[in-house]
Design an enzyme around this catalytic site. Sequence first.
Site, PDB file in Angstrom:
ATOM      1  N   GLU A  18      21.631  50.823  44.952  1.00 27.77           N
ATOM      2  CA  GLU A  18      22.586  49.777  45.335  1.00 27.77           C
ATOM      3  C   GLU A  18      22.319  49.261  46.737  1.00 27.77           C
ATOM      4  O   GLU A  18      22.639  48.111  47.053  1.00 27.77           O
ATOM      5  CB  GLU A  18      24.034  50.284  45.199  1.00 27.77           C
ATOM      6  CG  GLU A  18      24.514  51.239  46.266  1.00 27.77           C
ATOM      7  CD  GLU A  18      24.214  52.695  45.966  1.00 27.77           C
ATOM      8  OE1 GLU A  18      24.895  53.567  46.534  1.00 27.77           O
ATOM      9  OE2 GLU A  18      23.281  52.958  45.179  1.00 27.77           O
ATOM     10  N   GLU A  28      34.370  59.515  41.319  1.00 21.98           N
ATOM     11  CA  GLU A  28      33.130  60.278  41.353  1.00 21.98           C
ATOM     12  C   GLU A  28      33.402  61.685  41.895  1.00 21.98           C
ATOM     13  O   GLU A  28      32.925  62.683  41.344  1.00 21.98           O
ATOM     14  CB  GLU A  28      32.089  59.587  42.221  1.00 21.98           C
ATOM     15  CG  GLU A  28      30.759  60.347  42.266  1.00 21.98           C
ATOM     16  CD  GLU A  28      29.858  59.932  43.414  1.00 21.98           C
ATOM     17  OE1 GLU A  28      28.633  59.985  43.254  1.00 21.98           O
ATOM     18  OE2 GLU A  28      30.398  59.591  44.474  1.00 21.98           O
TER      19      GLU A  28
END
Length: 253
Positions: free
Chosen positions: A125, A245
């Site tokens: 990313e 996460e």
Amino acid sequence: MTRPAYFDAYPNIALSRTESGILEMRLHSHGDSFRYSASARTQLLGAFQAIGADRANRVVILTGTGADWCAGFDRSPEVSPDPALSLAQRWDIQFWEGRRLLQTILDVDAPMIAAVNGPALIHTEYLLTCDIVLASETAAFQDMPHLDNGVSPTDGMHVLWPHVLGPVRGRYFLLTQQKLDAAQALDYGVCNEVLPADALLPRAYAIAERLVEQPEHTLRYARVGLTQRLKKLVTDEMALGVAVESLSALAKA
């Protein structure tokens, strides 16, 4: 030109700058291909803060060393999380740094060029925050580690990849650990050009040299305008993503 002190402050990041203001940011581990670690994440946060604060940086080239951009982890004790810390404490650090890192990259008010020198399998990313993405013929793109470790791919991957690939392709990419080779990445709009390895960095510099011919404020305001949508996405979606996460990792433990 005086060499800024921060150029030598980060063991995993080699920094150099041309007289015209092109900053090369080359990731590495002990001079070879970059391997990700908790220490490297902390370094990246500090480095991008310093880069963004230094207005002598007019264009930034983000690249790697050796055969890979980032295809593995550095598990050595000096750069891994302190085993004395609880999982909750380690993930609290991840939550704090993870939320800030993408925003800090996007806050760099200088156009950014990614020169992807080889397989990029971890934290890709970061590359997608760049305005121009060039890839070597040996490059590949994947989110390898999250599902391999039973953790949700939501620490920024979930923001940038569906934005670049589209929501359907992006979710497929993350949930199947799809690996895109350089040609597929070009076809899918992940990168702008695919080049032989020895032509990659010269091409990045050629584009950068054309950009620095523009007035300083033109470059800065172009970056501000072109990243505004990404900043909004990161602001809206990053905190929840890193939180879930963390929960997935804690539940697994």
